[in-house]
Design an enzyme around this catalytic site. Sequence first.
Site, PDB file in Angstrom:
ATOM      1  N   ASP A 178       0.866  -1.185   0.000  1.00  0.00           N
ATOM      2  CA  ASP A 178       0.000   0.000   0.000  1.00  0.00           C
ATOM      3  C   ASP A 178       0.901   1.233   0.000  1.00  0.00           C
ATOM      4  O   ASP A 178       0.717   2.176   0.758  1.00  0.00           O
ATOM      5  CB  ASP A 178      -0.932   0.000   1.221  1.00  0.00           C
ATOM      6  CG  ASP A 178      -1.906   1.177   1.203  1.00  0.00           C
ATOM      7  OD1 ASP A 178      -2.007   1.847   0.152  1.00  0.00           O
ATOM      8  OD2 ASP A 178      -2.551   1.434   2.237  1.00  0.00           O
ATOM      9  N   ASN A 219      -2.833   3.294  12.962  1.00  0.00           N
ATOM     10  CA  ASN A 219      -4.026   2.463  13.104  1.00  0.00           C
ATOM     11  C   ASN A 219      -3.703   0.995  12.833  1.00  0.00           C
ATOM     12  O   ASN A 219      -4.289   0.100  13.433  1.00  0.00           O
ATOM     13  CB  ASN A 219      -5.100   2.928  12.113  1.00  0.00           C
ATOM     14  CG  ASN A 219      -6.305   2.024  12.095  1.00  0.00           C
ATOM     15  OD1 ASN A 219      -7.050   1.952  13.066  1.00  0.00           O
ATOM     16  ND2 ASN A 219      -6.480   1.283  11.006  1.00  0.00           N
ATOM     17  N   HIS A 220      -2.749   0.786  11.914  1.00  0.00           N
ATOM     18  CA  HIS A 220      -2.431  -0.583  11.496  1.00  0.00           C
ATOM     19  C   HIS A 220      -0.950  -0.675  11.157  1.00  0.00           C
ATOM     20  O   HIS A 220      -0.255   0.329  11.069  1.00  0.00           O
ATOM     21  CB  HIS A 220      -3.262  -0.966  10.271  1.00  0.00           C
ATOM     22  CG  HIS A 220      -3.262   0.098   9.197  1.00  0.00           C
ATOM     23  ND1 HIS A 220      -4.209   1.096   9.148  1.00  0.00           N
ATOM     24  CD2 HIS A 220      -2.428   0.347   8.169  1.00  0.00           C
ATOM     25  CE1 HIS A 220      -3.967   1.902   8.127  1.00  0.00           C
ATOM     26  NE2 HIS A 220      -2.883   1.480   7.513  1.00  0.00           N
ATOM     27  N   GLN A 238      -3.026  -5.352   6.177  1.00  0.00           N
ATOM     28  CA  GLN A 238      -2.780  -4.259   7.122  1.00  0.00           C
ATOM     29  C   GLN A 238      -3.590  -4.457   8.401  1.00  0.00           C
ATOM     30  O   GLN A 238      -4.601  -3.776   8.627  1.00  0.00           O
ATOM     31  CB  GLN A 238      -3.174  -2.914   6.485  1.00  0.00           C
ATOM     32  CG  GLN A 238      -2.225  -2.454   5.390  1.00  0.00           C
ATOM     33  CD  GLN A 238      -2.793  -1.312   4.575  1.00  0.00           C
ATOM     34  OE1 GLN A 238      -3.979  -1.330   4.213  1.00  0.00           O
ATOM     35  NE2 GLN A 238      -1.983  -0.324   4.268  1.00  0.00           N
ATOM     36  N   ARG A 287       1.617  13.922   9.819  1.00  0.00           N
ATOM     37  CA  ARG A 287       0.290  13.783   9.239  1.00  0.00           C
ATOM     38  C   ARG A 287      -0.139  12.386   9.703  1.00  0.00           C
ATOM     39  O   ARG A 287       0.486  11.378   9.365  1.00  0.00           O
ATOM     40  CB  ARG A 287       0.384  13.879   7.719  1.00  0.00           C
ATOM     41  CG  ARG A 287      -0.934  13.639   6.970  1.00  0.00           C
ATOM     42  CD  ARG A 287      -1.033  12.230   6.514  1.00  0.00           C
ATOM     43  NE  ARG A 287      -2.099  12.009   5.546  1.00  0.00           N
ATOM     44  CZ  ARG A 287      -2.579  10.817   5.233  1.00  0.00           C
ATOM     45  NH1 ARG A 287      -2.076   9.730   5.788  1.00  0.00           N
ATOM     46  NH2 ARG A 287      -3.538  10.677   4.365  1.00  0.00           N
ATOM     47  N   ASP A 300      -2.267   9.213   9.901  1.00  0.00           N
ATOM     48  CA  ASP A 300      -3.128   8.478   8.983  1.00  0.00           C
ATOM     49  C   ASP A 300      -4.310   7.841   9.709  1.00  0.00           C
ATOM     50  O   ASP A 300      -4.165   7.326  10.821  1.00  0.00           O
ATOM     51  CB  ASP A 300      -2.259   7.368   8.355  1.00  0.00           C
ATOM     52  CG  ASP A 300      -2.952   6.632   7.235  1.00  0.00           C
ATOM     53  OD1 ASP A 300      -3.113   7.232   6.173  1.00  0.00           O
ATOM     54  OD2 ASP A 300      -3.320   5.452   7.432  1.00  0.00           O
ATOM     55  N   LEU A 350      -9.169   3.961  15.489  1.00  0.00           N
ATOM     56  CA  LEU A 350      -8.229   3.325  16.426  1.00  0.00           C
ATOM     57  C   LEU A 350      -8.882   2.273  17.314  1.00  0.00           C
ATOM     58  O   LEU A 350      -8.289   1.247  17.608  1.00  0.00           O
ATOM     59  CB  LEU A 350      -7.543   4.389  17.291  1.00  0.00           C
ATOM     60  CG  LEU A 350      -6.793   5.493  16.520  1.00  0.00           C
ATOM     61  CD1 LEU A 350      -6.078   6.420  17.494  1.00  0.00           C
ATOM     62  CD2 LEU A 350      -5.810   4.911  15.513  1.00  0.00           C
ATOM     63  N   GLU A 357     -12.363  -0.171  18.574  1.00  0.00           N
ATOM     64  CA  GLU A 357     -13.561  -0.876  18.093  1.00  0.00           C
ATOM     65  C   GLU A 357     -14.466  -1.109  19.297  1.00  0.00           C
ATOM     66  O   GLU A 357     -13.986  -1.432  20.389  1.00  0.00           O
ATOM     67  CB  GLU A 357     -13.203  -2.244  17.497  1.00  0.00           C
ATOM     68  CG  GLU A 357     -12.231  -2.219  16.323  1.00  0.00           C
ATOM     69  CD  GLU A 357     -10.794  -1.933  16.740  1.00  0.00           C
ATOM     70  OE1 GLU A 357     -10.392  -2.381  17.831  1.00  0.00           O
ATOM     71  OE2 GLU A 357     -10.080  -1.245  15.995  1.00  0.00           O
ATOM     72  N   GLU A 365      -5.722  12.958   9.516  1.00  0.00           N
ATOM     73  CA  GLU A 365      -6.469  12.465   8.378  1.00  0.00           C
ATOM     74  C   GLU A 365      -7.727  11.789   8.921  1.00  0.00           C
ATOM     75  O   GLU A 365      -7.688  10.643   9.361  1.00  0.00           O
ATOM     76  CB  GLU A 365      -5.684  11.438   7.548  1.00  0.00           C
ATOM     77  CG  GLU A 365      -6.402  11.156   6.245  1.00  0.00           C
ATOM     78  CD  GLU A 365      -6.377   9.707   5.756  1.00  0.00           C
ATOM     79  OE1 GLU A 365      -6.700   9.490   4.588  1.00  0.00           O
ATOM     80  OE2 GLU A 365      -6.082   8.785   6.539  1.00  0.00           O
ATOM     81  N   ASP A 367      -4.180  10.000  -2.936  1.00  0.00           N
ATOM     82  CA  ASP A 367      -5.254   9.007  -2.997  1.00  0.00           C
ATOM     83  C   ASP A 367      -6.243   9.359  -4.108  1.00  0.00           C
ATOM     84  O   ASP A 367      -6.133  10.379  -4.761  1.00  0.00           O
ATOM     85  CB  ASP A 367      -6.001   8.953  -1.662  1.00  0.00           C
ATOM     86  CG  ASP A 367      -5.187   8.247  -0.582  1.00  0.00           C
ATOM     87  OD1 ASP A 367      -4.443   7.305  -0.911  1.00  0.00           O
ATOM     88  OD2 ASP A 367      -5.307   8.653   0.588  1.00  0.00           O
TER      89      ASP A 367
HETATM   90  C1  GLC Z   1      -4.924   6.659   4.220  1.00  0.00           C
HETATM   91  C2  GLC Z   1      -3.877   6.949   3.145  1.00  0.00           C
HETATM   92  C3  GLC Z   1      -3.981   5.913   2.062  1.00  0.00           C
HETATM   93  C4  GLC Z   1      -3.788   4.545   2.656  1.00  0.00           C
HETATM   94  C5  GLC Z   1      -4.758   4.299   3.826  1.00  0.00           C
HETATM   95  C6  GLC Z   1      -4.410   3.066   4.599  1.00  0.00           C
HETATM   96  O1  GLC Z   1      -6.199   6.829   3.751  1.00  0.00           O
HETATM   97  O2  GLC Z   1      -4.025   8.262   2.655  1.00  0.00           O
HETATM   98  O3  GLC Z   1      -3.078   6.162   1.020  1.00  0.00           O
HETATM   99  O4  GLC Z   1      -3.982   3.565   1.681  1.00  0.00           O
HETATM  100  O5  GLC Z   1      -4.736   5.374   4.744  1.00  0.00           O
HETATM  101  O6  GLC Z   1      -3.241   3.273   5.339  1.00  0.00           O
END
Ligand code: GLC
Length: 570
Positions: free
Chosen positions: A63, A105-106, A171, A201, A203, A208, A210, A246, A321
Site C-alpha cells: 500500500d 491504526n495498522h 494491514q 500527518r 493516517d 483506532l 472498536e 487524516e 489518494d
Molecule cells: C490513508 C492513506 C492511504 C492509505 C490508507 C491506509 O487513507 O491516505 O493512502 O492507503 O490510509 O493506510
Amino acid sequence: MNAPDSLWFKNAVFYELPVRAFYDWNGDGIGDLRGLIDKLDYLQWLGVDCLWLLPFYPSPLRDDGYDIADFRSVDPDYGTLEDFRELLDEAHSRGMRVLADLVFNHTSDQHPWFQQSRSSPASPFRDWYVWSDDPRRFPDARVIFTDSEVSNWTWDPAANAYFWHRFYSHQPDLNFDNSAVRQAVMDVVFYWLDLGLDGFRCDAVPYLFERDGTNCENLPETHAFLQALRREVDARYGGARVLLAEANQWPSDVVRYFGQTGAAPGVAAAPEFHMAFHFPLMPRLFMAVRQEARRPIVDILTQTPAIPDNCQWGLFLRNHDELTLEMCTDEERDYMYYEYARDPRMKLNIGIRRRLAPIVENSRREIELMNVVLFSMPGAPIVYYGDEIGMGDNIYLSDRNGVRTPMQWNVDRNGGFSKAPPERLYAPLIQNPIYSFQAVNIERQFQDPNSLLNWMRTLIQLRHRNPIFGLGAIAFLAPANERVLVYLRRLPKSAAPADLPGARCVLVAANLSRSSQAVELDLSNFAGWTPHEMFGEVAFPAVTTTPYQLTLGPYGYFWFRLDPPGGQFE
Ligand code: GLC
Ligand code: CA
C-alpha cells in the site's frame, strides 16, 4: 510567519510528496532522500513552508508504504536515517519544516509485532492486534477499500483466528485497548520528534478503537488516546510541533479532532490535533465548477463549525489518494462519477483516481480558479507534487499509482527524474502528447514567465504577504448571479498584531462558469472604500451605496484588498 511561532502552521503553504516519485539521486530508478535534498532549493524558490512526506519507512509496499514493517528506520530504497537527519537540517536551514506521514491504526502483516502476534496465543504480542473467532463482529463498520476487500476480518491460518483490518487485509489493525500498544505508538512519535521532525500527518485516526454496537469510527476512546498523545507532545516539545489529522468524516465529526470544543460525548475537552484536512470541501470545489453554481461550496462551509483559534484546516484539491467521494450524498457521488470519471478505469473504491489537470481537461483557467479559491479560504493550502505544473496521470497503472508517477523535471531521459534505464524506474513517466515530460516539466515552466508554475509561485507569494487568508474570518455574499462565488475575508484590528503585514479586508469573486458573467454586489457597508485588485495592484472604482458591478471572464477571479477611506482601519 506573522503568527506566534507556535502557530506557524496557520499560514504555511504545504507541499505533499512521495520521496519515491520526486528525484532519484543514486540512479536506481527510485526517488530517494538525497534526491529530495537536491531539490529543496526548488521547493524554497516555489515558496513552500512545510513538506509533508508520504511514508518512507521499511515496507513491503503493498500500500505504497502505508503498510509499515518497521516504525524506526528508513526504507533502504530511500536512504538512511543519516540522510533523513540531513534532510531535516537542510530543510530547516532554508526555513522549511517537515511533517512525516505516520500510520498507527495498522501495520504491515510483515511487521515483527504481527508475526509474533499470530505465532501463538501465548505470545506477549498476541493482544497487540484485534483477533476474533467470529467474523461477524462489528457488523456496522463499513469496508473502506470496497474494490478489493469484502470484509474487515481476514482468517489467519497460523493464528487460527480472524484479525481485524479497516484497510487492506495485509494491514492488520493494532489493538489500542492494549496499553502496551498505546505506549509503543507514543514512543514512535517521540523517536521522530527527538530527531527534529516538525510533526506528523496522522493516517486514518478515526479507526483506532472498536466497540460493539458502533460503526467503530470517532469513538470517545479514540479521542481520549489522541488527547493523551497531544498532551505528551506538548509537554516534551513545547508548542511548535504539529499534528495533522487524516479523518475523512463530515465536518461536525472532524472538528472533534481539534478536541477543544468538546471532543466527543463523554470525553472532556482537551486539545487533540492542530490541523485536520477538510475532506468534504474538496469534492464540492469540483462539483461547483462543473455545475457552474456556488451552492455546494457555500453549503459545506456554512455547515462547518468554527474551530479553535490555535487550530487550522488543511485545504487541498488533490492528494496521493483517489479524489474521495465518501463525504458525499449518493446523488452527489453519481454526479461526480458522471462528470469526472466516464471511463470506469478512472474510478477507485469510492472515488476518482485522477490528478487535477486531467480532471479539468487541462484547462489553465479552471486550474487557476480552483487554486485561487483554495488559497483564499480559511485554512492552510496543500499542493500535491506535480500539480504546480499541471502534471497528468496514468489510469492504466493499478490502484492509486497513476497519480504517483515520477516528477517531471526537464526533457532529459526519464524527464530528469532518474539516470536509470527507463525500464528500471519504479513507474513509467507520463508519455502522452498533452502531459508527457517533454511538454510538461519544471525547467520549461521555470523559464516561461507565463507558465502555470510561475503563476503558482505568484499565488504563493501573495498568500505569504497577506496572512489574512490564514487568520481572518469568512463571510459569503449572496449576489443574484449564482454562478459567481463571492466572499469577504476580514481581520479585525483587535484580532491581529499591529505589525501584521498585508490586507485587513479582502473581497474574493470567482466566476465558476465557462462563460463571462456580470454580478452586482451589495457593498454598501463599505461605501467610500477602494478595492485594489491584488494580482496586478490595480485600483478599481470606489464603492458607493449603489450596487457594485463586476464583470468576470470565463472562470475569471478577483482578489480585492478593500482599503478604507484614508487607509485607516477601525
Ligand atoms: C490513508 C492513506 C492511504 C492509505 C490508507 C491506509 O487513507 O491516505 O493512502 O492507503 O490510509 O493506510
Ligand atoms: Ca534512488
